[in-house]
Scaffold this motif. Sequence first.
Motif, PDB file in Angstrom:
ATOM      1  N   ILE A  12       0.863  -1.182   0.000  1.00 49.56           N
ATOM      2  CA  ILE A  12       0.000   0.000   0.000  1.00 49.56           C
ATOM      3  C   ILE A  12       0.904   1.237   0.000  1.00 49.56           C
ATOM      4  O   ILE A  12       1.872   1.311   0.740  1.00 49.56           O
ATOM      5  N   GLY A  13       0.575   2.191  -0.863  1.00 49.74           N
ATOM      6  CA  GLY A  13       1.379   3.402  -1.007  1.00 49.74           C
ATOM      7  C   GLY A  13       2.232   3.395  -2.262  1.00 49.74           C
ATOM      8  O   GLY A  13       2.813   4.413  -2.624  1.00 49.74           O
ATOM      9  N   SER A  14       2.303   2.273  -2.954  1.00 55.07           N
ATOM     10  CA  SER A  14       3.073   2.177  -4.192  1.00 55.07           C
ATOM     11  C   SER A  14       2.382   2.946  -5.311  1.00 55.07           C
ATOM     12  O   SER A  14       1.161   3.077  -5.326  1.00 55.07           O
ATOM     13  N   ILE A  15       3.172   3.435  -6.253  1.00 51.92           N
ATOM     14  CA  ILE A  15       2.628   4.039  -7.466  1.00 51.92           C
ATOM     15  C   ILE A  15       2.545   2.932  -8.509  1.00 51.92           C
ATOM     16  O   ILE A  15       3.539   2.263  -8.800  1.00 51.92           O
ATOM     17  N   VAL A  16       1.339   2.732  -9.054  1.00 53.57           N
ATOM     18  CA  VAL A  16       1.088   1.650  -9.999  1.00 53.57           C
ATOM     19  C   VAL A  16       0.571   2.247 -11.303  1.00 53.57           C
ATOM     20  O   VAL A  16      -0.348   3.070 -11.295  1.00 53.57           O
ATOM     21  N   ALA A  17       1.167   1.827 -12.418  1.00 54.91           N
ATOM     22  CA  ALA A  17       0.706   2.253 -13.744  1.00 54.91           C
ATOM     23  C   ALA A  17      -0.078   1.113 -14.364  1.00 54.91           C
ATOM     24  O   ALA A  17       0.200  -0.051 -14.110  1.00 54.91           O
ATOM     25  N   TRP A  18      -1.066   1.458 -15.183  1.00 55.06           N
ATOM     26  CA  TRP A  18      -1.814   0.446 -15.904  1.00 55.06           C
ATOM     27  C   TRP A  18      -1.907   0.831 -17.372  1.00 55.06           C
ATOM     28  O   TRP A  18      -1.829   1.999 -17.730  1.00 55.06           O
ATOM     29  N   SER A  19      -2.031  -0.201 -18.219  1.00 53.53           N
ATOM     30  CA  SER A  19      -2.050   0.035 -19.656  1.00 53.53           C
ATOM     31  C   SER A  19      -2.835  -1.063 -20.351  1.00 53.53           C
ATOM     32  O   SER A  19      -2.848  -2.208 -19.906  1.00 53.53           O
ATOM     33  N   ASP A  20      -3.447  -0.686 -21.474  1.00 52.28           N
ATOM     34  CA  ASP A  20      -4.112  -1.688 -22.297  1.00 52.28           C
ATOM     35  C   ASP A  20      -3.243  -2.094 -23.490  1.00 52.28           C
ATOM     36  O   ASP A  20      -3.634  -2.913 -24.306  1.00 52.28           O
ATOM     37  N   GLY A  21      -2.057  -1.489 -23.597  1.00 52.86           N
ATOM     38  CA  GLY A  21      -1.105  -1.856 -24.636  1.00 52.86           C
ATOM     39  C   GLY A  21      -1.287  -1.150 -25.968  1.00 52.86           C
ATOM     40  O   GLY A  21      -0.497  -1.362 -26.879  1.00 52.86           O
ATOM     41  N   THR A  22      -2.289  -0.308 -26.102  1.00 55.80           N
ATOM     42  CA  THR A  22      -2.496   0.395 -27.367  1.00 55.80           C
ATOM     43  C   THR A  22      -1.630   1.649 -27.418  1.00 55.80           C
ATOM     44  O   THR A  22      -1.336   2.252 -26.383  1.00 55.80           O
ATOM     45  N   PRO A  23      -1.219   2.065 -28.621  1.00 53.64           N
ATOM     46  CA  PRO A  23      -0.404   3.279 -28.725  1.00 53.64           C
ATOM     47  C   PRO A  23      -1.234   4.535 -28.432  1.00 53.64           C
ATOM     48  O   PRO A  23      -2.444   4.560 -28.664  1.00 53.64           O
ATOM     49  N   ARG A  24      -0.572   5.554 -27.927  1.00 59.67           N
ATOM     50  CA  ARG A  24      -1.233   6.820 -27.605  1.00 59.67           C
ATOM     51  C   ARG A  24      -1.651   7.529 -28.898  1.00 59.67           C
ATOM     52  O   ARG A  24      -0.832   7.720 -29.790  1.00 59.67           O
ATOM     53  N   PRO A  25      -2.929   7.941 -28.992  1.00 63.78           N
ATOM     54  CA  PRO A  25      -3.355   8.670 -30.190  1.00 63.78           C
ATOM     55  C   PRO A  25      -2.790  10.093 -30.198  1.00 63.78           C
ATOM     56  O   PRO A  25      -2.425  10.622 -29.149  1.00 63.78           O
ATOM     57  N   PRO A  26      -2.725  10.721 -31.370  1.00 66.35           N
ATOM     58  CA  PRO A  26      -2.230  12.100 -31.445  1.00 66.35           C
ATOM     59  C   PRO A  26      -3.124  13.064 -30.649  1.00 66.35           C
ATOM     60  O   PRO A  26      -4.309  12.811 -30.442  1.00 66.35           O
TER      61      PRO A  26
END
Length: 158
Positions: A12-26
């Motif tokens: 608890i207290g950790s910074i967690v990133a999440w992603s769906d794996g798709t590239p960022r749109p412009p």
Amino acid sequence: MSASLIYDLAPIGSIVAWSDGTPRPPERFRKKLAAWKTRNSHGRLIRKEGERNVGTTSILPYFTLHEGDLGANGVIAIRIHRTFSLDSGLTFKVVGRPALGSVRVFDRPGANAELVHLADNRQAAAEWLSRHGYPHAVLSEVTADEVAADEIEGRTAA
């Protein structure tokens, strides 16, 4: 890593990133970019809750991340929390862990407690707590065991 590894290994207290794996749109595609940002972001791990039964329905364990706050002039109007169950199809990564010796401030004791502040030390936590109204708050220091839990049972948590 999967949501279940975050639940099992990240303190608890950790910074967690999440992603769906798709590239960022412009940037010019504002609606697509806004939708992408909901599936690709990061937040502080503030709560973990185990499996529960509601009637005949079983609810999987889940964890909650604090993504951010909305407000103005030092007044928080809305807190943005994201909750993920262990069957989430997203990919997660521990970006940062709480420092050894930092102190977590939970809103109440028990298994359903939620992290409301992460302070550098016990004195800073007590000062923060004196300015905010949490009458049942619990202070918990980050231990060396939690920080060193990068690898448990052969599974990597970072």
